[in-house]
Design a protein around this motif. Sequence first.
Motif, PDB file in Angstrom:
ATOM      1  N   ILE A  20       0.761  -1.086  -0.262  1.00 24.29           N
ATOM      2  CA  ILE A  20      -0.528   0.225   0.293  1.00 24.29           C
ATOM      3  C   ILE A  20       0.674   1.317  -0.061  1.00 24.29           C
ATOM      4  O   ILE A  20       1.369   1.305   1.141  1.00 24.29           O
ATOM      5  N   PRO A  21       0.754   2.092  -0.848  1.00 27.83           N
ATOM      6  CA  PRO A  21       1.539   3.219  -0.933  1.00 27.83           C
ATOM      7  C   PRO A  21       1.092   4.289  -0.362  1.00 27.83           C
ATOM      8  O   PRO A  21      -0.083   4.528   0.354  1.00 27.83           O
ATOM      9  N   GLU A  22       2.523   5.441   0.399  1.00 22.13           N
ATOM     10  CA  GLU A  22       2.416   6.198   1.055  1.00 22.13           C
ATOM     11  C   GLU A  22       1.121   6.985   0.749  1.00 22.13           C
ATOM     12  O   GLU A  22       1.005   7.675  -0.672  1.00 22.13           O
ATOM     13  N   GLY A  23       0.313   7.420   1.773  1.00 20.62           N
ATOM     14  CA  GLY A  23      -0.804   8.290   1.536  1.00 20.62           C
ATOM     15  C   GLY A  23      -2.139   7.870   0.582  1.00 20.62           C
ATOM     16  O   GLY A  23      -3.025   8.961  -0.205  1.00 20.62           O
ATOM     17  N   LYS A  24      -2.080   6.550   0.440  1.00 21.26           N
ATOM     18  CA  LYS A  24      -3.380   6.059   0.330  1.00 21.26           C
ATOM     19  C   LYS A  24      -3.978   5.139   0.857  1.00 21.26           C
ATOM     20  O   LYS A  24      -3.096   4.540   2.317  1.00 21.26           O
ATOM     21  N   THR A  25      -4.910   4.219   0.915  1.00 22.25           N
ATOM     22  CA  THR A  25      -5.343   3.616   2.441  1.00 22.25           C
ATOM     23  C   THR A  25      -6.265   1.917   1.703  1.00 22.25           C
ATOM     24  O   THR A  25      -6.695   2.043   0.641  1.00 22.25           O
ATOM     25  N   ALA A  26      -6.339   1.236   1.834  1.00 17.68           N
ATOM     26  CA  ALA A  26      -6.817  -0.252   1.805  1.00 17.68           C
ATOM     27  C   ALA A  26      -8.077  -0.627   2.501  1.00 17.68           C
ATOM     28  O   ALA A  26      -7.661   0.086   4.199  1.00 17.68           O
ATOM     29  N   SER A  82       0.559  12.440   8.795  1.00 14.61           N
ATOM     30  CA  SER A  82       1.149  12.792   8.126  1.00 14.61           C
ATOM     31  C   SER A  82       2.047  12.140   7.322  1.00 14.61           C
ATOM     32  O   SER A  82       2.867  13.177   6.633  1.00 14.61           O
ATOM     33  N   GLU A  83       0.800  11.512   6.654  1.00 13.39           N
ATOM     34  CA  GLU A  83       0.927  11.177   4.831  1.00 13.39           C
ATOM     35  C   GLU A  83       0.333  11.477   3.936  1.00 13.39           C
ATOM     36  O   GLU A  83       0.311  10.926   2.587  1.00 13.39           O
ATOM     37  N   ASP A  84      -0.405  13.262   4.225  1.00 18.53           N
ATOM     38  CA  ASP A  84      -1.473  13.603   3.839  1.00 18.53           C
ATOM     39  C   ASP A  84      -2.627  13.513   3.447  1.00 18.53           C
ATOM     40  O   ASP A  84      -2.970  13.314   2.740  1.00 18.53           O
ATOM     41  N   VAL A  85      -2.700  12.008   3.966  1.00 18.08           N
ATOM     42  CA  VAL A  85      -4.536  11.169   3.573  1.00 18.08           C
ATOM     43  C   VAL A  85      -5.046  12.258   4.287  1.00 18.08           C
ATOM     44  O   VAL A  85      -5.936  12.802   5.211  1.00 18.08           O
ATOM     45  N   SER A  86      -6.444  12.175   3.403  1.00 15.42           N
ATOM     46  CA  SER A  86      -7.635  13.457   3.471  1.00 15.42           C
ATOM     47  C   SER A  86      -8.798  12.592   4.752  1.00 15.42           C
ATOM     48  O   SER A  86      -9.004  11.194   4.117  1.00 15.42           O
ATOM     49  N   MET A  87      -8.957  13.421   5.457  1.00 19.40           N
ATOM     50  CA  MET A  87     -10.066  12.371   6.152  1.00 19.40           C
ATOM     51  C   MET A  87     -11.718  13.593   6.493  1.00 19.40           C
ATOM     52  O   MET A  87     -11.918  14.116   5.876  1.00 19.40           O
ATOM     53  N   LYS A  88     -12.656  12.772   6.141  1.00 21.61           N
ATOM     54  CA  LYS A  88     -13.712  12.801   5.914  1.00 21.61           C
ATOM     55  C   LYS A  88     -14.264  13.646   7.466  1.00 21.61           C
ATOM     56  O   LYS A  88     -15.018  14.323   7.488  1.00 21.61           O
ATOM     57  N   ASP A  89     -13.694  12.306   8.839  1.00 22.29           N
ATOM     58  CA  ASP A  89     -13.858  13.355  10.036  1.00 22.29           C
ATOM     59  C   ASP A  89     -13.253  13.241  11.150  1.00 22.29           C
ATOM     60  O   ASP A  89     -11.954  11.835  10.425  1.00 22.29           O
ATOM     61  N   GLU A  90     -13.128  12.893  12.063  1.00 22.87           N
ATOM     62  CA  GLU A  90     -12.300  12.590  12.947  1.00 22.87           C
ATOM     63  C   GLU A  90     -11.525  11.115  13.454  1.00 22.87           C
ATOM     64  O   GLU A  90     -10.718  10.624  13.428  1.00 22.87           O
ATOM     65  N   ASN A  91     -13.023   9.902  12.924  1.00 19.66           N
ATOM     66  CA  ASN A  91     -12.950   8.908  12.321  1.00 19.66           C
ATOM     67  C   ASN A  91     -12.484   8.114  11.127  1.00 19.66           C
ATOM     68  O   ASN A  91     -12.523   6.905  11.729  1.00 19.66           O
ATOM     69  N   HIS A  92     -13.319   8.523  10.021  1.00 21.69           N
ATOM     70  CA  HIS A  92     -12.447   7.799   9.531  1.00 21.69           C
ATOM     71  C   HIS A  92     -12.094   8.820   7.745  1.00 21.69           C
ATOM     72  O   HIS A  92     -11.566   9.987   8.196  1.00 21.69           O
ATOM     73  N   VAL A  93     -11.133   8.201   7.272  1.00 20.31           N
ATOM     74  CA  VAL A  93     -10.760   8.376   6.035  1.00 20.31           C
ATOM     75  C   VAL A  93     -11.414   8.926   4.579  1.00 20.31           C
ATOM     76  O   VAL A  93     -12.739   8.097   4.853  1.00 20.31           O
ATOM     77  N   ASP A  94     -11.027   9.504   3.946  1.00 19.20           N
ATOM     78  CA  ASP A  94     -12.356  10.032   2.806  1.00 19.20           C
ATOM     79  C   ASP A  94     -11.413   8.845   1.473  1.00 19.20           C
ATOM     80  O   ASP A  94     -10.730   9.235   0.690  1.00 19.20           O
ATOM     81  N   LEU A  95     -12.404   8.043   1.228  1.00 22.56           N
ATOM     82  CA  LEU A  95     -12.286   6.658   0.829  1.00 22.56           C
ATOM     83  C   LEU A  95     -12.020   7.026  -1.032  1.00 22.56           C
ATOM     84  O   LEU A  95     -11.202   6.940  -1.443  1.00 22.56           O
ATOM     85  N   ARG A  96     -12.586   7.463  -1.112  1.00 22.38           N
ATOM     86  CA  ARG A  96     -13.231   8.417  -2.263  1.00 22.38           C
ATOM     87  C   ARG A  96     -11.959   8.828  -3.186  1.00 22.38           C
ATOM     88  O   ARG A  96     -11.391   9.354  -4.344  1.00 22.38           O
ATOM     89  N   LEU A  97     -11.086   9.529  -2.171  1.00 24.87           N
ATOM     90  CA  LEU A  97      -9.900  10.396  -2.617  1.00 24.87           C
ATOM     91  C   LEU A  97      -8.699   9.852  -2.338  1.00 24.87           C
ATOM     92  O   LEU A  97      -7.523   9.844  -2.599  1.00 24.87           O
ATOM     93  N   CYS A  98      -8.623   8.222  -1.351  1.00 22.78           N
ATOM     94  CA  CYS A  98      -6.955   8.837  -0.927  1.00 22.78           C
ATOM     95  C   CYS A  98      -7.296   6.176  -1.053  1.00 22.78           C
ATOM     96  O   CYS A  98      -6.363   6.262  -0.518  1.00 22.78           O
ATOM     97  N   GLN A  99      -8.333   5.899  -1.689  1.00 19.69           N
ATOM     98  CA  GLN A  99      -7.951   4.052  -1.609  1.00 19.69           C
ATOM     99  C   GLN A  99      -7.274   3.536  -2.428  1.00 19.69           C
ATOM    100  O   GLN A  99      -7.717   4.178  -3.576  1.00 19.69           O
ATOM    101  N   TRP A 100      -6.674   3.039  -2.266  1.00 20.32           N
ATOM    102  CA  TRP A 100      -5.642   2.600  -3.184  1.00 20.32           C
ATOM    103  C   TRP A 100      -6.293   1.344  -4.412  1.00 20.32           C
ATOM    104  O   TRP A 100      -6.896   0.995  -3.869  1.00 20.32           O
ATOM    105  N   ASP A 101      -5.358   2.424  -4.943  1.00 19.86           N
ATOM    106  CA  ASP A 101      -6.554   1.703  -6.232  1.00 19.86           C
ATOM    107  C   ASP A 101      -5.444   0.588  -6.909  1.00 19.86           C
ATOM    108  O   ASP A 101      -4.860   0.219  -7.965  1.00 19.86           O
ATOM    109  N   ALA A 102      -6.311  -1.066  -6.767  1.00 26.43           N
ATOM    110  CA  ALA A 102      -5.056  -2.004  -5.950  1.00 26.43           C
ATOM    111  C   ALA A 102      -5.588  -3.443  -7.051  1.00 26.43           C
ATOM    112  O   ALA A 102      -7.290  -2.988  -7.200  1.00 26.43           O
TER     113      ALA A 102
END
Length: 102
Positions: A20-26, A82-102
């Motif tokens: 999983i690349p830095e700045g992305k989530t799965a 610290s990896e500039d992952v976009s957050m939707k709110d305090e407890n959720h990442v914004d998967l539309r912007l940061c989901q790993w395209d694997a």
Amino acid sequence: MKNILNEDLIYEILSVVSEIPEGKTATYGQIARLIGREKNARLVGRVLSMSEYYGSYPCHRVVNHAGRLAPGWMEQRELLESEDVSMKDENHVDLRLCQWDA
């Protein structure tokens, strides 16, 4: 119930997580699909909860299907931010912007 965790499976999961690349989530389900066990998202979570015994892996980049961070793991948000992952709110990442395209 038979224990389906073996070292090969553990390292297969951790190998995918390490890609999983830095700045992305799965998601747990995404990792499960990538190893051919699409119904085993919880198994992925179980393996990641003990990953520290197998080395250093970027487990902080794995979230649930809704982008929710792991409960009780306060450092996860800091590591993702610290990896500039976009957050939707305090407890959720914004998967539309940061989901790993694997």
